[in-house]
Write an enzyme that holds these catalytic residues in place. Structure first.
Site: not given
Ligand SMILES: *Cc1c(COP(=O)(O)O)cnc(C)c1O
Length: 385
Positions: A54, A106, A178, A203
């Site tokens: 962890r 998102y 982000d 992604k």
């Molecule tokens: C998918 C996504 C998230 C969240 O990520 P997860 O891996 O699904 O928890 C946050 N920001 C953006 C821009 C995303 O496309």
């Protein structure tokens, strides 16, 4: 573990993605970094840096160093999901602090802010951060951060990272970006003055729709200590095997993104010429309002396209009729995926905000994959007929 002493830090991002943090396992020389599938580690006479997974695990550490290296940051942290990374960032703040947030966001990020963190007294304002003066106007005495998504999801608005970072800094607020849509391959917010970069590694970084992951990268040491404390206390860490999948995915980030972007530009141009399509949102089209600012702060446009069709029936028909393109949530992987943001990714965003943004029942979002581009276009063509 000793750092690779021969390491060349001046490599291009195209090379960096291939070689990761240490290039190979310093204990065995293994090129494919081993999966240290161990929860705990024997206490050695000399501290190895590993006690319990962890807190830290060698495979995760290699991945964390890799993402830090790619973002040109000093400290990387990986999490079980993008949302866990975003949640960790939010726990840096205290009740009665205020955060300015991109309104085109998102859906899951909006949900965690409104449904969870607002209950702990953190206050959020959702504004159009693609208009820098709106950001400036929204600062309050208690504003502690600006959180932007750029390009935004799903209507591809682009915010000026360095201009907003400058304002945030002058107000002693943190600038959080982000960077999921463009990845460090195309955009490096820390170099533009941001304090914190977050990612959904699920992604483009993972790239194969096979695992969830999240990242945080920072340069500031004090921030890094706090984030490390939160990470090891909450424990939403990325597992060794998933860390390995991410390390493997990142090796091909450059070639995947280039191919996806090349496909996306062709698909976007084709969509624009189609009689049943009303509007195409792709920042790589020169007529897109964000084309110039994108060129200034990023080296590519990515492969996310949104478009509106003439009416609801056509939107539903496309989702029903696509054959190779898959009607599924998520984005960034090698497979082309199509979604209906209003009912899927953005269903938790209030109707009023959604409609102002143009997230309606006629909007579709396409994550362009690495397939043959004619197959993608032909599939869309028959689905629209
Ligand atoms: C998918 C996504 C998230 C969240 O990520 P997860 O891996 O699904 O928890 C946050 N920001 C953006 C821009 C995303 O496309």
């Amino acid at each position: 573990m000793n750092d690779n002493s021969n390491r060349d830090d001046k490599l291009d991002i195209e090379t960096k993605v291939v070689h990761g943090g240490k290039y190979y396992d310093p204990y065995t020389g293994a090129i494919s970094f081993p999966i240290y599938q161990s929860a705990t580690f024997r206490h050695l006479s000399q501290d190895s840096g590993y006690d319990y997974s962890r807190q830290q695990n060698p495979t995760r550490e290699e991945l964390e160093n890799t993402i830090a290296n790619l973002e040109n940051g000093k400290f990387g942290f990986s999490f079980s999901t993008g949302m866990a990374a975003i949640s960790t960032v939010l726990t840096l703040f205290s009740p009665n602090q205020h955060i300015i947030v991109s309104d085109d966001l998102y859906g899951g990020t909006y949900r965690i802010f409104e449904e969870i963190y607002s209950r702990y007294g953190i206050e959020f304002s959702y504004i159009d951060t693609s208009k820098t003066y709106e950001v400036e106007k929204s600062f309050k005495k208690n504003t502690a951060a600006v959180f932007i998504e750029t390009p935004s999801n799903p209507t591809m608005k682009v915010s000026d990272i360095s201009a907003i970072a400058e304002i945030a800094q002058s107000q002693q607020a943190l600038m959080i970006v982000d960077n999921t849509f463009l990845t460090p391959y195309y955009q490096r917010p820390l170099e533009l003055g941001a304090d914190i970069v977050v990612h959904s590694g699920t992604k483009y970084l993972g790239g194969h729709n096979d695992t969830l992951a999240g990242f945080i990268v920072v340069n500031n040491e004090t921030l890094s200590h706090r984030l490390k404390l939160i990470q090891k206390s909450e424990g939403a860490v990325l597992a060794p095997f998933d860390s390995w999948l991410l390390l493997r995915g990142i090796k091909t980030l450059g070639v995947r993104l280039k191919k996806q972007e090349e496909n996306a530009l062709k698909v976007a141009k084709w969509l624009k010429g189609h009689s049943k399509i009303n509007k195409v949102y792709y920042i790589g089209l020169p007529e897109h309002e964000a084309f110039e600012i994108s060129r200034k702060q990023a080296t590519g446009f990515g492969a996310m396209i949104s478009f509106t069709v003439e009416n609801t029936e056509i939107a539903q028909q496309v989702l029903r009729k696509v054959r190779m393109i898959i009607f599924a949530e998520s984005l960034g992987g090698v497979e082309s995926l199509i979604t209906h943001p209003m009912t899927q990714t953005h269903s938790d965003i209030p109707k009023l905000i959604r409609e102002r943004l143009g997230v309606n029942d006629r909007l579709l979002r396409l994550s362009v994959g690495i397939e043959n581009v004619d197959d993608i276009i032909n599939d869309l063509k028959q689905a629209l007929e």
